[in-house]
Design an enzyme around this catalytic site. Sequence first.
Site, short mmCIF file in Angstrom:
data_model
loop_
_atom_site.label_atom_id
_atom_site.label_comp_id
_atom_site.label_asym_id
_atom_site.label_seq_id
_atom_site.Cartn_x
_atom_site.Cartn_y
_atom_site.Cartn_z
N GLY A 83 8.53 -10.40 6.40
CA GLY A 83 7.97 -9.56 7.34
C GLY A 83 6.49 -9.72 7.61
N CYS A 103 -22.14 7.62 -1.56
CA CYS A 103 -22.31 7.52 -2.78
C CYS A 103 -23.55 8.14 -3.49
CB CYS A 103 -22.26 6.07 -2.95
SG CYS A 103 -22.41 5.48 -4.82
N HIS A 119 -5.10 -7.74 0.49
CA HIS A 119 -6.18 -7.30 1.69
C HIS A 119 -6.42 -5.77 1.33
CE1 HIS A 119 -4.42 -10.21 4.81
NE2 HIS A 119 -4.93 -10.65 4.11
N GLU A 121 11.63 -12.19 13.37
CA GLU A 121 11.65 -13.08 14.39
C GLU A 121 10.79 -14.37 13.50
OE1 GLU A 121 9.13 -11.49 17.66
OE2 GLU A 121 8.44 -10.33 16.39
N CYS A 139 -17.83 2.02 -2.62
CA CYS A 139 -19.38 2.03 -2.10
C CYS A 139 -19.85 0.50 -1.55
CB CYS A 139 -20.59 2.24 -3.00
SG CYS A 139 -22.09 2.26 -2.43
N VAL A 154 -1.61 -2.98 2.85
CA VAL A 154 -2.66 -1.79 2.07
C VAL A 154 -1.94 -0.43 1.76
CG1 VAL A 154 -4.67 -3.31 3.21
CG2 VAL A 154 -3.54 -1.13 4.41
#
Length: 235
Positions: free
Chosen positions: A180, A143, A112, A207, A120, A96
């Site tokens: 990742g 809002c 995401h 990993e 709102c 994000v």
Amino acid sequence: MVAISATDRVFVLTGAGVSAESGIPTFRGVNGLWRNYRIEEVASPDAWRHDPRLVWEFYSMRRRVAASATPNPAHLALASLEQKLGERLFLCTQNVDDLHDQAGSIRVVHMHGELFKSRCDTCSRAPFRDTNTYDPPAELPRCDCGGRIRPHICWFGEVPFELDRIFRALDECTVFIAAGTSGVVEPAASFVAHVGGRARTIYVGAEEPANASAFTECHLGKAGEVLPLLADSIQ
Ligand code: APR
């Protein structure tokens, strides 16, 4: 590294590991705790209903961390890959933060949501850019309609954004690269299985992910080191 033909269509899915070298903590690498809250306890509609102030404290902290971060070579490599492949590259991120955008990637699908946007929780007003932080005792933003302003983030239990567009790109891709991401959060964790035997599937990360068996290739290492090599190998 990865031979990409002039007709290959590449789908790249990134996760928190791509922003780790920019100083943004991953979720599960550091056992996903924030002030002893599990991420699921502060990033959910229930948390919002129960304690919106705590939720804004969490996202204000994340805004501060992300605001001081800069793109790392992984982000820059994907931006240069877009220069080479043009619309044959589809970049979908679970992150994000705005580091892909800052690095110069033009078409980024934030499935995401976006940390520096709010919306709102009541009316259909479009999400808007918001870099503010809202820590106690600041009043929580409202809002004009009277609804509460919430982070424009897909919380646990909510439907990620742009899934139609994402699955169309998955159906068209001939190369799928995940970088990742621990491969534990759905629906992103199942994207690799969705492309199945139809596309080459490559994992790049520190990993092995939980869905490692679904990948035909696994390049273990830091995204900031492996992705530039991968992008350079693609003509
Ligand atoms: N380079 C590459 N991979 C790395 C690096 C690095 N420098 N550092 C850590 N990793 C790997 C870790 O090994 C781990 O597999 O990145 C992965 C990060 O996994 P998570 O923290 O689970 O992040 P992610 O998979 O993106 O989480 C998915 O879960 O919490 C929700 O919505 C949130 O988008 C997030 C989603």
